[in-house]
Design a protein around this motif. Structure first.
Motif, mmCIF file in Angstrom:
data_model
loop_
_atom_site.group_PDB
_atom_site.id
_atom_site.type_symbol
_atom_site.label_atom_id
_atom_site.label_comp_id
_atom_site.label_asym_id
_atom_site.label_seq_id
_atom_site.Cartn_x
_atom_site.Cartn_y
_atom_site.Cartn_z
ATOM 1 N N GLN A 222 -6.504 -2.872 -3.489
ATOM 2 C CA GLN A 222 -7.045 -2.976 -2.118
ATOM 3 C C GLN A 222 -8.493 -3.486 -2.135
ATOM 4 O O GLN A 222 -9.271 -3.198 -1.239
ATOM 5 C CB GLN A 222 -6.961 -1.628 -1.380
ATOM 6 C CG GLN A 222 -5.528 -1.118 -1.255
ATOM 7 C CD GLN A 222 -5.410 0.223 -0.550
ATOM 8 O OE1 GLN A 222 -5.916 1.229 -1.052
ATOM 9 N NE2 GLN A 222 -4.742 0.249 0.572
ATOM 10 N N ALA B 4 -10.916 2.789 -1.933
ATOM 11 C CA ALA B 4 -9.975 3.460 -1.033
ATOM 12 C C ALA B 4 -9.738 4.883 -1.511
ATOM 13 O O ALA B 4 -9.918 5.200 -2.684
ATOM 14 C CB ALA B 4 -8.644 2.704 -0.999
ATOM 15 N N SER B 5 -9.313 5.738 -0.580
ATOM 16 C CA SER B 5 -8.948 7.106 -0.993
ATOM 17 C C SER B 5 -7.464 7.124 -1.331
ATOM 18 O O SER B 5 -6.711 6.226 -0.942
ATOM 19 C CB SER B 5 -9.251 8.087 0.134
ATOM 20 O OG SER B 5 -8.506 7.743 1.293
ATOM 21 N N ARG C 120 -17.643 5.684 3.392
ATOM 22 C CA ARG C 120 -17.091 5.912 2.049
ATOM 23 C C ARG C 120 -18.233 5.988 1.041
ATOM 24 O O ARG C 120 -19.267 5.322 1.219
ATOM 25 C CB ARG C 120 -16.176 4.736 1.655
ATOM 26 C CG ARG C 120 -15.039 4.470 2.615
ATOM 27 C CD ARG C 120 -13.987 5.545 2.545
ATOM 28 N NE ARG C 120 -12.940 5.298 3.533
ATOM 29 C CZ ARG C 120 -11.708 4.921 3.231
ATOM 30 N NH1 ARG C 120 -11.350 4.775 1.978
ATOM 31 N NH2 ARG C 120 -10.824 4.705 4.178
ATOM 32 N N ARG D 222 -15.290 10.899 7.967
ATOM 33 C CA ARG D 222 -14.773 10.204 9.143
ATOM 34 C C ARG D 222 -15.202 10.951 10.399
ATOM 35 O O ARG D 222 -15.129 12.179 10.462
ATOM 36 C CB ARG D 222 -13.242 10.091 9.077
ATOM 37 C CG ARG D 222 -12.830 9.244 7.884
ATOM 38 C CD ARG D 222 -11.363 9.056 7.709
ATOM 39 N NE ARG D 222 -11.117 8.251 6.509
ATOM 40 C CZ ARG D 222 -9.921 8.099 5.953
ATOM 41 N NH1 ARG D 222 -8.879 8.709 6.466
ATOM 42 N NH2 ARG D 222 -9.777 7.352 4.879
ATOM 43 N N HIS E 144 -4.284 -3.255 4.073
ATOM 44 C CA HIS E 144 -4.236 -2.749 5.466
ATOM 45 C C HIS E 144 -4.111 -3.906 6.448
ATOM 46 O O HIS E 144 -4.672 -3.890 7.546
ATOM 47 C CB HIS E 144 -5.464 -1.894 5.804
ATOM 48 C CG HIS E 144 -5.383 -0.515 5.228
ATOM 49 N ND1 HIS E 144 -6.284 0.481 5.511
ATOM 50 C CD2 HIS E 144 -4.516 0.043 4.356
ATOM 51 C CE1 HIS E 144 -5.959 1.596 4.874
ATOM 52 N NE2 HIS E 144 -4.895 1.349 4.151
ATOM 53 N N ASP F 273 0.849 -1.195 0.000
ATOM 54 C CA ASP F 273 0.000 0.000 0.000
ATOM 55 C C ASP F 273 0.885 1.247 0.000
ATOM 56 O O ASP F 273 1.625 1.496 0.949
ATOM 57 C CB ASP F 273 -0.881 -0.026 1.260
ATOM 58 C CG ASP F 273 -1.749 1.208 1.380
ATOM 59 O OD1 ASP F 273 -2.514 1.287 2.361
ATOM 60 O OD2 ASP F 273 -1.671 2.098 0.502
ATOM 61 N N GLU G 239 -0.112 10.090 3.981
ATOM 62 C CA GLU G 239 -1.329 9.790 3.209
ATOM 63 C C GLU G 239 -2.356 9.084 4.091
ATOM 64 O O GLU G 239 -3.561 9.293 3.951
ATOM 65 C CB GLU G 239 -0.969 8.915 2.014
ATOM 66 C CG GLU G 239 -2.105 8.699 1.033
ATOM 67 C CD GLU G 239 -3.027 7.540 1.392
ATOM 68 O OE1 GLU G 239 -2.676 6.745 2.271
ATOM 69 O OE2 GLU G 239 -4.123 7.460 0.818
ATOM 70 N N GLU G 240 -1.883 8.205 4.985
ATOM 71 C CA GLU G 240 -2.846 7.430 5.768
ATOM 72 C C GLU G 240 -3.486 8.292 6.863
ATOM 73 O O GLU G 240 -2.814 9.051 7.542
ATOM 74 C CB GLU G 240 -2.142 6.220 6.417
ATOM 75 C CG GLU G 240 -1.580 5.224 5.434
ATOM 76 C CD GLU G 240 -2.657 4.443 4.697
ATOM 77 O OE1 GLU G 240 -3.849 4.648 4.953
ATOM 78 O OE2 GLU G 240 -2.288 3.631 3.837
#
Ligand code: HGY
Ligand code: MN
Ligand code: MN
Length: 417
Positions: free
Chosen positions: A197, A361-362, A293, A219, A387, A94, A128-129
């Motif tokens: 992912q 995923a973003s 999401r 979120r 992940h 990732d 990024e995460e």
């Protein structure tokens, strides 16, 4: 440039990055945002690109940018890259896959002395995460002008360290992040390679994907206040059990997404903290982190609003206090057809039949697209796992995706102004 990207070089670089993980952090890779380890990974990336003759710099946000000059110094740049931070106990691909593909692409272009008019920029974004601070894509949001100094002070990790403090601890002044903002006139386009992912490519037997839309994410953190008391002395009808309320919320989050009107809505409670956490004490407090999401912005926001409303009602019915705290809000991003179509045509030139698909995923690409037309290449994730230490991608698939990336950048070089 006939030669495929080299799987052995890619594997060796993946191994180098994967070795940079927090000691004693358990299985997989743990290299969190704005930690010394993330900086070590950026240093490896920078050294590899410098060895290839690129001019390398680190910006005020901690992003690393390496540039190979084109034949036209006045031309805007074409870029590629991804990220090198991870979630806790992550896999080895990732973000790393896109960074390794960027290095290999630069190598192929240099080794084959391929002329290109536009400057080519190879980028790894910081942070990024969203796993540590809640906000995803901090480094790329900064270059897109979507995150500024004020945002960095309020977001905190589980130990209470703010994003600003974490940045300072690894040598960056959060007050100066505005200096890292990209000028759209300086860019012609960008492509990110990433692992899928998910399991769409694998289920369709496809080796390459081209992304058309990147999911948005809402979120939230819920704080529940019950009444801690003796688990034996307190009759069931006299309780305000924060853990029971949290459990009900986990299931309603699942239900809202499962019954959402527009496909592509997904919602998860990936973390719950319970206090005091004793077997003989009814939970007096609970914190839940919710990730919603969506591929449709209206549906994403509607689902998040329904979750908050139903969670508040569940807590009210149980006599448990409820507060909701927004952590991050990113809309879904349709990627421009101009870049997507170049990537699809590049696959056709290479005899590859890609799948065009959405990304659940973003990614940094959705922030970069605010600055310059952006595309994404996916390579398959085995069993759709990510992940997690079990995350895996066939190295030959990564090599094929890297070849599409290199050829795609050169096709953009030929076609973009
Ligand atoms: O959370 C995400 O979608 C990405 O892995 N940052
Ligand atoms: Mn990623
Ligand atoms: Mn990730």
């Amino acid at each position: 440039m006939s030669r495929l990207a080299d799987p052995d070089r890619l594997r060796a670089l993946l191994d180098t990055f994967a070795a940079l993980s927090e000691p004693d952090s358990g299985p997989g890779v743990t290299r969190l945002a704005y930690t010394p380890l993330e900086r070590d990974a950026h240093a490896v990336f920078a050294a590899r690109l410098a060895d290839l003759g690129a001019v390398v710099r680190t910006d005020a946000a901690g992003n690393t940018l390496a540039e190979l000059a084109g034949t036209d110094p006045a031309a805007p740049a074409i870029g590629t890259g991804s990220h090198l931070d991870s979630v806790p106990n992550a896999g080895r691909f990732d973000g790393i896959a896109g960074a390794a593909a960027a290095v290999e692409t630069a190598r192929l272009i240099r080794e084959h002395e391929v002329a290109h008019r536009h400057p080519l920029r190879f980028v790894v974004f910081a942070a990024e995460e969203g796993a540590r601070f809640g906000q995803a894509c901090t480094g790329s949001r900064i270059v897109a002008g979507l995150t500024g100094p004020d945002d960095l002070r309020e977001k905190r990790d589980a130990e209470g360290v703010s994003l600003a403090e974490a940045m300072s601890a690894v040598g960056f002044d959060p007050a100066l992040v505005g200096d890292a903002r990209w000028d759209p006139a300086d860019w012609a386009g960008f492509v990110e390679l990433h692992i899928e992912q998910g399991a769409v490519l694998e289920s369709e037997g496809r080796r390459v994907g081209v992304v058309d839309t990147i999911s948005g994410s809402t979120r939230l953190r819920f704080e529940l206040t019950g009444r801690a008391s003796h688990s034996g002395g307190t009759p069931m009808h006299l309780r305000a059990d924060a853990a029971a309320a949290a459990a009900e919320i986990v299931l309603l989050v699942e239900s809202v997404a499962t019954h959402a009107a527009a496909g592509g809505t997904r919602a998860t409670v990936g973390r719950i903290d319970i206090a005091p956490g004793s077997i003989t004490t009814i939970a007096g407090a609970a914190s839940l982190w919710v990730d919603v999401r969506g591929l449709d912005r209206g549906e994403q926001q509607r689902a998040a609003a329904e979750i908050v409303e139903r969670a508040a009602a569940a807590c009210d019915r149980r006599g448990v206090g409820f507060t909701s705290h927004p952590l991050a809000e990113t809309p879904p991003v349709p990627l421009p057809a101009a870049v997507r179509d170049v990537l699809v045509a590049t696959c056709a030139d290479l005899g590859i039949d890609p799948t065009v698909l959405a990304s659940g995923a973003s990614h940094d690409a959705q922030q970069v697209n605010h600055v310059t037309p952006t595309g994404m290449i996916f390579v398959p994730s085995r069993d759709g796992i990510s992940h997690d230490p079990a995350e895996s991608t066939d190295i030959d698939d990564l090599a094929l995706g890297t070849t599409v990336l290199a050829a795609g950048l050169l096709r953009l070089d030929a076609e973009l102004p």
